[in-house]
Write a protein that holds these residues in place. Structure first.
Motif, short mmCIF file in Angstrom:
data_model
loop_
_atom_site.label_atom_id
_atom_site.label_comp_id
_atom_site.label_asym_id
_atom_site.label_seq_id
_atom_site.Cartn_x
_atom_site.Cartn_y
_atom_site.Cartn_z
N ARG A 9 12.92 -7.57 -16.28
CA ARG A 9 12.92 -6.32 -15.52
C ARG A 9 12.18 -6.52 -14.19
N TYR A 10 12.79 -6.07 -13.12
CA TYR A 10 12.11 -6.07 -11.82
C TYR A 10 12.18 -4.67 -11.25
N PHE A 11 11.02 -4.01 -11.21
CA PHE A 11 10.97 -2.64 -10.73
C PHE A 11 10.46 -2.56 -9.30
N LYS A 12 10.08 -3.67 -8.74
CA LYS A 12 9.42 -3.64 -7.44
C LYS A 12 10.32 -2.98 -6.41
N ASN A 13 9.74 -2.12 -5.61
CA ASN A 13 10.51 -1.38 -4.62
C ASN A 13 10.99 -2.33 -3.53
N LYS A 14 12.31 -2.46 -3.42
CA LYS A 14 12.90 -3.42 -2.47
C LYS A 14 12.55 -3.06 -1.02
N LYS A 15 12.43 -1.72 -0.76
CA LYS A 15 12.26 -1.31 0.64
C LYS A 15 10.86 -1.52 1.14
N THR A 16 9.85 -1.40 0.27
CA THR A 16 8.48 -1.53 0.74
C THR A 16 7.73 -2.68 0.09
N GLY A 17 8.34 -3.27 -0.95
CA GLY A 17 7.73 -4.43 -1.58
C GLY A 17 6.38 -4.17 -2.22
N THR A 18 6.11 -2.92 -2.61
CA THR A 18 4.79 -2.63 -3.17
C THR A 18 4.83 -1.48 -4.16
N PHE A 19 3.78 -1.41 -4.97
CA PHE A 19 3.63 -0.32 -5.94
C PHE A 19 2.44 0.54 -5.57
N ASN A 20 2.52 1.84 -5.87
CA ASN A 20 1.30 2.64 -5.94
C ASN A 20 1.16 3.10 -7.38
N LYS A 21 0.08 3.83 -7.68
CA LYS A 21 -0.21 4.20 -9.08
C LYS A 21 0.92 5.01 -9.71
N ILE A 28 6.03 1.64 -16.04
CA ILE A 28 5.47 1.24 -17.34
C ILE A 28 6.02 2.12 -18.46
N LEU A 29 6.06 3.44 -18.22
CA LEU A 29 6.58 4.34 -19.25
C LEU A 29 8.07 4.09 -19.50
N SER A 30 8.82 3.79 -18.44
CA SER A 30 10.26 3.48 -18.61
C SER A 30 10.44 2.27 -19.52
N ILE A 31 9.62 1.24 -19.33
CA ILE A 31 9.70 0.04 -20.16
C ILE A 31 9.37 0.37 -21.61
N LEU A 32 8.27 1.11 -21.81
CA LEU A 32 7.81 1.37 -23.17
C LEU A 32 8.73 2.34 -23.92
N TYR A 33 9.42 3.23 -23.20
CA TYR A 33 10.37 4.12 -23.88
C TYR A 33 11.58 3.33 -24.40
N GLU A 34 11.87 2.19 -23.73
CA GLU A 34 12.96 1.33 -24.21
C GLU A 34 12.55 0.62 -25.50
N GLU A 35 11.25 0.28 -25.62
CA GLU A 35 10.77 -0.43 -26.80
C GLU A 35 9.52 0.26 -27.33
N PRO A 36 9.69 1.45 -27.93
CA PRO A 36 8.54 2.29 -28.30
C PRO A 36 7.62 1.70 -29.35
N ALA A 37 8.07 0.71 -30.12
CA ALA A 37 7.23 0.16 -31.19
C ALA A 37 6.34 -0.98 -30.68
N LYS A 38 6.57 -1.41 -29.45
CA LYS A 38 5.90 -2.62 -28.94
C LYS A 38 4.45 -2.34 -28.52
N THR A 39 3.56 -3.28 -28.84
CA THR A 39 2.17 -3.24 -28.37
C THR A 39 2.05 -4.21 -27.20
N ILE A 45 2.92 -6.55 -19.31
CA ILE A 45 3.54 -5.55 -18.43
C ILE A 45 3.79 -6.15 -17.04
N SER A 46 2.78 -6.84 -16.50
CA SER A 46 2.90 -7.45 -15.16
C SER A 46 4.07 -8.43 -15.11
N THR A 47 4.22 -9.24 -16.16
CA THR A 47 5.32 -10.22 -16.22
C THR A 47 6.66 -9.51 -16.26
N TRP A 48 6.78 -8.47 -17.12
CA TRP A 48 8.04 -7.74 -17.26
C TRP A 48 8.46 -7.10 -15.94
#
Length: 720
Positions: A9-21, A28-39, A45-48
């Motif tokens: 998964r690559y969520f990084k914003n193509k237009k600005t190349g950065t994340f804010n909180k 992060i929530l989008s990822i975890l809703y796909e796999e709700p049982a995962k710890t 998370i950073s790798t995904w």
């Protein structure tokens, strides 16, 4: 059979190349809703998400902690998190709209949830609610209904009393969609038309209005004191100190025992002065300067030692903690500390010995810090300057202590230049001020702009705040920093920046979006280019809206707007509680003390950020009230203006005096207008006439409503 390769998964914003909180939370929530049982931990998370830089990986760690506190995640073990069991509902914050319906903003979904008025179940502005989501319809808003009110934002309201024979109602001020029913025996003597504070006691399921009681009568509608107290009450801010707090403050002596001075660095013989607004009485900070034998300069930033007088667990401390900040309305200051302290004992008044907590720097001619010292001092201010007096010395080179003032101005300008080269953003907004008579009536409007004397003070306060934060926060690798209070400022929302950039293209401007540093440097060029032009205020306002809001936290993510990796608030303990926390922590750690409990201080940071927001809203409301009051004498007059806001209920227009009013959409009767949100415009369906943000228009002052702090305009062309 070949093993299916896991999709990266690559969520990084193509237009600005950065994340804010905010973006990171959604990802992060989008990822975890796909796999709700995962710890998961922050490294997974950073790798995904495809995050490799250490700064954003640190931010992932902060966001996971915040999602746990906001009850989206469970902490399974140290550093490991799991999604809380997901149902067909989400939780979020209610944002009421003028038309009666509401949006609920939740980090669990990617857009606001529309809630019709009948499905609000008595939820109010700012409430935290649980929402049942309806099945998603194509090309429709996300919709739902409130199933539970998790936490009420407020139960106390200010408004106007309307009485009848056996009962009364309190009609609340602001964005409130109901009146409060008050039985006759719970009126506390309030009369028809008076301003009062009421508390909701209950709201039966099928009742149209909540039931309440009057807590305090503020006075007659239109009376300046009553109106200012009503504004404070609207934002749940106090307007006086409890008697026992004032009495405790009166017992504090102005005299300083000689043994106290013996325990401090005595700087009473060093030339020291304050520079403050002409009407200031609470002098938080003073500056000293002297040349050392080696030719370098010793600059002292001396801050009132409030925590010497205000001790933990005292009633003054509890009051200061609850208030968290002084509030600056148009015609008054509502201090955080009783006047005996804020304007007397702690205020660094001229020709008096005072106790301080100081940051002292040895600087060379390039304004580089060569050595630093933090600790308790005794000072004696030789002179109290107003900003105007200091400005005259800077401009003419003549006046009291001219050598000291000019040297500090020279060093401040070098500090400022370096700061902007590193990516600091220059938001120098013009302040609107009023000349008012003894009854509080506004007589005229004027503007206050920051000049060199203001910038001189600003630079040395920034330097002290930055160096104090670095002293505690900057530790050797693999060593954990001690818990501290930081002033943090997140990166801007990438989507807002893209939208802002699209808008300014129509004026022939643009900003670079490739990296955070490119954004800040191109934004500075833009703010410089729009100075003095008709679109200046619109561009500046939208640029600020694209920025995140600065706040307090024990989890340092740096300060984007100032381009500082470490920043805190140390320099204003008379008027800000976080500065008191910083003083106590700095004193503790300088003495070799152990780290304090992070969660306790994080809770205090959140409370301080909330109170800061309330104080800023109250200040804006008082300015708006005075603007409307001032314009009551100008009804019917015609003025040029610039469109400063577009909504689906009207056009906001700002006059040359910075006073803003609205042209209601129903008064645009020459066509049926549709709100084009993407292009900040209203467009006529048949004639295709367009009203867009930044357009010049001519308006007539139509009507004023002091009760609602509302100013209505008519477009002159439409009237004709």
């Amino acid at each position: 059979m070949a093993k299916k390769k896991k999709k990266k998964r690559y969520f990084k914003n193509k237009k600005t190349g950065t994340f804010n909180k905010k973006k990171l939370k959604n990802a992060i929530l989008s990822i975890l809703y796909e796999e709700p049982a995962k710890t998961v931990n922050y490294k997974q998370i950073s790798t995904w998400i495809g995050i490799k830089d250490s700064e954003t990986r640190k931010l992932v760690h902060v966001v996971l902690q915040e999602l746990k506190e906001d009850e989206y995640l469970d902490q399974v073990s140290r550093g490991k998190f799991k999604l809380k069991a997901k149902t067909g509902s989400v939780s979020g914050i209610v944002e009421l709209q003028p038309q009666g319906f509401a949006y609920v903003n939740s980090d669990e979904v990617d857009r606001p949830i529309l809630i019709s008025q009948r499905n609000l179940k008595h939820a109010m502005e700012g409430d935290k609610v649980r929402v049942h989501l309806y099945a998603r319809r194509k090309k429709h808003d996300l919709e739902g209904e409130v199933t539970e009110i998790i936490e009420r934002k407020k139960t106390v309201f200010v408004g106007t009393v309307q009485t009848s024979k056996n009962f009364a109602f309190l009609v609340p001020t602001g964005k409130v969609g109901f009146d409060i029913f008050i039985p006759k025996e719970k009126l506390q003597g309030a009369k028809n038309g008076q301003k009062a504070i009421a508390e909701i006691l209950e709201w039966p399921t099928h009742a149209r209005s909540p039931f309440g009681q009057i807590k305090e009568v503020l006075g007659d509608t239109g009376d300046n004191d009553a109106e200012m107290h009503a504004i404070l009450a609207e934002f749940e801010l106090p307007h006086h100190f409890p008697q026992n707090v004032d009495k405790a403050a009166e017992k504090i002596t102005l005299a300083i025992p000689e043994e106290e001075i013996q325990n401090r660095r005595d700087m009473r013989d060093v030339t020291t002065f304050t520079i403050d607004p002409a009407d200031a009485k609470d002098f938080d900070d003073a500056l000293s300067v002297q040349q050392l034998k080696n030719g370098n300069w010793e600059v002292g930033i001396h801050i009132a030692d409030v925590t010497h007088y205000v001790t933990p667990n005292s009633i003054i401390e509890e009051e200061a903690k609850n208030r968290a900040t002084s509030v600056y309305l148009v015609d008054r200051v509502v201090p955080m500390l009783p006047e005996r302290l804020s304007n007397g004992v702690c205020s660094l008044r001229p020709n008096e010995d005072k106790l301080c907590f100081s940051a002292i720097f040895e600087m060379n001619e390039k304004a580089e810090v060569l050595n630093e010292w933090f600790g308790k001092t005794a000072i004696h201010s030789n002179r109290r300057f107003t900003y105007e007096e200091a400005q005259e010395i800077i401009e003419t080179g003549e006046g009291d202590l001219k050598n000291e003032v000019l040297k500090l101005d020279e060093l401040a300008k070098k500090l400022r230049d370096k700061r902007f080269k590193k990516g600091s953003i220059a938001f120098d907004r013009i302040e609107i001020k009023f000349n008012i008579d003894e009854k509080g009536k506004p007589l005229s409007v004027y503007f206050k702009e920051a000049k060199d004397s203001n910038k001189l003070i600003e630079e040395f306060m920034l330097l002290a705040n930055k160096q104090v934060a670095e002293k505690i926060g900057k530790v050797k690798q693999k060593k954990s920093p001690k818990t501290f209070v930081y002033r943090i400022h997140d990166k801007p929302d990438p989507d807002k920046l893209v939208s802002f950039n699209t808008f300014i293209h129509r004026f022939g401007y643009g900003i670079q979006l490739s990296t955070p540093n490119a954004v800040s440097s191109s934004l500075n060029s833009l703010l410089n280019n729009v100075k003095g032009k008709k679109e200046q205020n619109v561009v500046e306002t939208l640029a600020i809206r694209a920025m995140a809001k600065a706040e307090y936290s024990t989890r340092n993510i740096g300060h984007y707007g100032l381009a500082f990796e470490y920043y805190t608030h140390f320099t204003s303990p008379i008027r800000r509680y976080p500065d008191m926390m910083v003083h106590r922590l700095l004193e503790r750690y300088l003495a070799g003390g152990r780290s304090v409990n992070e969660q306790k201080f994080e809770d205090l940071c959140r409370h301080s950020s909330d109170m800061e927001t309330k104080a800023a809203n109250a200040e804006r409301a008082s300015i708006k009230y005075k603007q409307v009051e001032f314009m009551q004498d100008h009804v019917g007059k015609i003025y040029p203006g610039v469109i400063s806001g577009i909504t689906d209920w009207g056009i906001y227009v700002e006059l040359e005096t910075k006073i803003e009013g609205m042209v209601p959409i129903r008064e645009l009767d020459d066509d049926f207008y549709i709100f084009d949100e993407r292009n900040y415009a209203l467009v006529g369906r048949h004639k295709h006439k367009k009203y867009q943000l930044g357009d010049e228009v001519t308006v007539k002052i139509w009507r004023t409503n002091l009760e609602r702090k509302q100013l209505d305009f008519l477009l002159v062309e439409n009237e004709r």
